[in-house]
Motif scaffolding. Structure first.
Motif, mmCIF file in Angstrom:
data_model
loop_
_atom_site.group_PDB
_atom_site.id
_atom_site.type_symbol
_atom_site.label_atom_id
_atom_site.label_comp_id
_atom_site.label_asym_id
_atom_site.label_seq_id
_atom_site.Cartn_x
_atom_site.Cartn_y
_atom_site.Cartn_z
ATOM 1 N N UNK A 204 0.794 -1.231 0.000
ATOM 2 C CA UNK A 204 0.000 0.000 0.000
ATOM 3 C C UNK A 204 0.826 1.280 0.000
ATOM 4 N N UNK A 205 2.070 1.224 0.509
ATOM 5 C CA UNK A 205 2.897 2.429 0.572
ATOM 6 C C UNK A 205 4.098 2.356 -0.363
ATOM 7 N N UNK A 206 4.158 1.295 -1.154
ATOM 8 C CA UNK A 206 5.184 1.143 -2.187
ATOM 9 C C UNK A 206 6.605 1.173 -1.630
ATOM 10 N N UNK A 207 6.801 0.652 -0.421
ATOM 11 C CA UNK A 207 8.151 0.543 0.134
ATOM 12 C C UNK A 207 8.860 -0.656 -0.469
ATOM 13 N N UNK A 208 10.197 -0.585 -0.526
ATOM 14 C CA UNK A 208 10.935 -1.764 -0.961
ATOM 15 C C UNK A 208 11.113 -2.699 0.243
ATOM 16 N N UNK A 209 11.666 -3.870 0.002
ATOM 17 C CA UNK A 209 11.775 -4.881 1.060
ATOM 18 C C UNK A 209 12.631 -4.388 2.215
ATOM 19 N N UNK A 210 13.747 -3.747 1.899
ATOM 20 C CA UNK A 210 14.636 -3.283 2.972
ATOM 21 C C UNK A 210 13.947 -2.237 3.838
ATOM 22 N N UNK A 211 13.250 -1.299 3.194
ATOM 23 C CA UNK A 211 12.561 -0.251 3.939
ATOM 24 C C UNK A 211 11.436 -0.802 4.797
ATOM 25 N N UNK A 212 10.665 -1.737 4.253
ATOM 26 C CA UNK A 212 9.556 -2.320 5.006
ATOM 27 C C UNK A 212 10.081 -3.135 6.183
ATOM 28 N N UNK A 213 11.147 -3.907 5.935
ATOM 29 C CA UNK A 213 11.716 -4.704 7.009
ATOM 30 C C UNK A 213 12.229 -3.841 8.149
ATOM 31 N N UNK A 214 12.874 -2.746 7.805
ATOM 32 C CA UNK A 214 13.395 -1.842 8.827
ATOM 33 C C UNK A 214 12.260 -1.199 9.618
ATOM 34 N N UNK A 215 11.178 -0.825 8.932
ATOM 35 C CA UNK A 215 10.056 -0.163 9.589
ATOM 36 C C UNK A 215 9.394 -1.063 10.632
ATOM 37 N N UNK A 216 9.402 -2.368 10.400
ATOM 38 C CA UNK A 216 8.714 -3.263 11.340
ATOM 39 C C UNK A 216 9.664 -3.865 12.374
ATOM 40 N N UNK A 217 10.947 -3.446 12.351
ATOM 41 C CA UNK A 217 11.831 -3.874 13.430
ATOM 42 C C UNK A 217 12.963 -4.788 13.050
ATOM 43 N N UNK A 218 13.121 -5.099 11.747
ATOM 44 C CA UNK A 218 14.229 -5.960 11.322
ATOM 45 C C UNK A 218 15.464 -5.107 11.042
ATOM 46 N N UNK A 219 16.577 -5.474 11.646
ATOM 47 C CA UNK A 219 17.832 -4.785 11.370
ATOM 48 C C UNK A 219 18.657 -5.535 10.324
ATOM 49 N N UNK A 220 18.365 -6.803 10.146
ATOM 50 C CA UNK A 220 19.094 -7.651 9.199
ATOM 51 C C UNK A 220 18.184 -7.946 8.008
ATOM 52 N N UNK A 221 18.504 -7.376 6.832
ATOM 53 C CA UNK A 221 17.671 -7.543 5.644
ATOM 54 C C UNK A 221 17.591 -8.998 5.202
ATOM 55 N N UNK A 222 18.684 -9.730 5.316
ATOM 56 C CA UNK A 222 18.666 -11.130 4.873
ATOM 57 C C UNK A 222 17.771 -11.974 5.779
ATOM 58 N N UNK A 223 17.775 -11.678 7.073
ATOM 59 C CA UNK A 223 16.887 -12.393 7.988
ATOM 60 C C UNK A 223 15.428 -12.093 7.651
ATOM 61 N N UNK A 224 15.142 -10.828 7.361
ATOM 62 C CA UNK A 224 13.784 -10.443 6.975
ATOM 63 C C UNK A 224 13.352 -11.201 5.725
ATOM 64 N N UNK A 225 14.212 -11.266 4.707
ATOM 65 C CA UNK A 225 13.867 -11.963 3.464
ATOM 66 C C UNK A 225 13.611 -13.440 3.711
ATOM 67 N N UNK A 226 14.449 -14.070 4.544
ATOM 68 C CA UNK A 226 14.283 -15.502 4.829
ATOM 69 C C UNK A 226 12.951 -15.764 5.529
ATOM 70 N N UNK A 227 12.670 -14.976 6.554
ATOM 71 C CA UNK A 227 11.460 -15.225 7.333
ATOM 72 C C UNK A 227 10.203 -14.862 6.545
ATOM 73 N N UNK A 228 10.305 -13.844 5.700
ATOM 74 C CA UNK A 228 9.171 -13.479 4.846
ATOM 75 C C UNK A 228 8.846 -14.617 3.874
ATOM 76 N N UNK A 229 9.872 -15.154 3.229
ATOM 77 C CA UNK A 229 9.677 -16.244 2.274
ATOM 78 C C UNK A 229 9.115 -17.482 2.960
ATOM 79 N N UNK A 230 9.572 -17.733 4.187
ATOM 80 C CA UNK A 230 9.087 -18.899 4.924
ATOM 81 C C UNK A 230 7.588 -18.775 5.227
#
Length: 313
Positions: free
Chosen positions: A266-292
């Motif tokens: 809805x806000x057109x954020x990229x993955x890194x920006x969205x992950x950071x906004x919700x509390x993820x400091x590690x982009x790769x961890x965010x990508x792994x958990x999102x895919x899971x």
């Protein structure tokens, strides 16, 4: 007189059949096209003309009935399926995965959802003279039970009032109280009574859920939260999972990932920006958990959702 019980049973079955058919007709008129509708605050109607993919969301306390079709909801690893003969009751806000199973253009899925106000539940509990339980042993936040004739009748009367705004304002609150009363007196009464109780572990877990929902983007301090609730860490873990089917960390993770998905969509954020906004400091961890959780990398998943939305799926 000997045959009377059988006659009454046939009449009751006929009445239930007629009520179900009327509920189908009224919901179909209120929601002529696929999608949701909210004719009054807290009353949500749904129509779907084909089975859906799993949908991730956060459910608030609600009574859910199906007029036509069927649906399944996953809470953690637990699966709950309901249809016109069953209702679902959710008593705590928690992340779930839902999916319409039976739906077609000729017989679309038609559903009704009544959001339950905890204040109303507590009021009916007191008026009915029901005791507040002191323990929440083994009571989960979600379950399915048979929808009896009385609860179906009350639900249908509530929907009828949607066509009469003047009557709705005066009489709908009374029918909502009746629905809550019937739920309290039915198979899932313990579930509502525990959430409405002013004490006990269920109330503490409800407070924890509310805290996690508001502060999902902050580090999770289990020890501090358990201490605030007056519970041991092990006891907090045990009761939290008993109610939600998830550990506190799993619960927070699902909230974060669902919010990140919403931000990208809805806000057109990229993955890194969205992950950071919700509390993820590690982009790769965010990508792994999102895919899971969602079955694909963040941007690919969001693009798929956009394509499906444009296609009207």
């Amino acid at each position: 007189m000997k045959g009377r019980p059988g006659v009454d049973s046939v009449r009751e079955e006929r009445r239930i059949t007629d009520d179900r058919q009327e509920l189908v007709e009224r919901l179909a008129r209120w929601v002529p096209q696929d999608g949701p509708a909210e004719p009054q605050p807290g009353i949500q109607l749904y129509r779907c003309s084909a089975p859906t993919e799993p949908v991730h969301s956060v459910n608030e306390p609600a009574f859910c009935a199906v007029a036509q079709g069927s649906k399944q909801v996953f809470m953690g690893k637990d699966r709950f399926q309901y249809d016109p003969a069953h209702y679902l009751l959710a008593s705590v806000e928690l992340p779930t995965v839902s999916q319409v199973l039976a739906a077609s253009k000729e017989k679309p899925y038609l559903g009704l959802r009544l959001v339950l106000d905890p204040t109303l539940v507590a009021s009916v509990l007191v008026e009915a003279g029901q005791p507040s339980p002191s323990r929440s042993s083994g009571v989960k936040a979600l379950d399915v039970s048979p929808l009896d004739g009385g609860l179906l009748d009350a639900s249908l009367r509530l929907v009828r009032f949607l066509d009469k705004p003047a009557e709705y304002r005066v009489l709908a609150p009374l029918v909502m109280r009746e629905i809550v009363y019937r739920l309290l007196m039915g198979q899932q009464g313990a579930r509502l009574r525990l959430v409405a109780a002013l004490g006990g572990q269920a109330h503490r877990i409800a407070r924890a859920v509310e805290r996690l929902r508001k502060e999902y983007d902050k580090p999770l301090r289990i020890e501090g939260l358990a201490r605030e609730l007056g519970m041991s860490v092990s006891g907090f873990h045990q009761h939290f999972k008993s109610v939600t089917s998830l550990s506190p960390l799993q619960f927070q993770k699902q909230l974060r990932l669902q919010e990140a998905r919403r931000l990208m969509l809805t806000e057109d954020l990229d993955a890194a920006g969205a992950g950071f906004r919700v509390g993820y400091e590690d982009a790769s961890q965010f990508n792994r958990e999102y895919k899971r959780l969602f079955g694909g990398p963040p941007m690919r998943d969001v693009e798929r959702l956009r394509v499906a939305t444009r296609a009207g799926v």
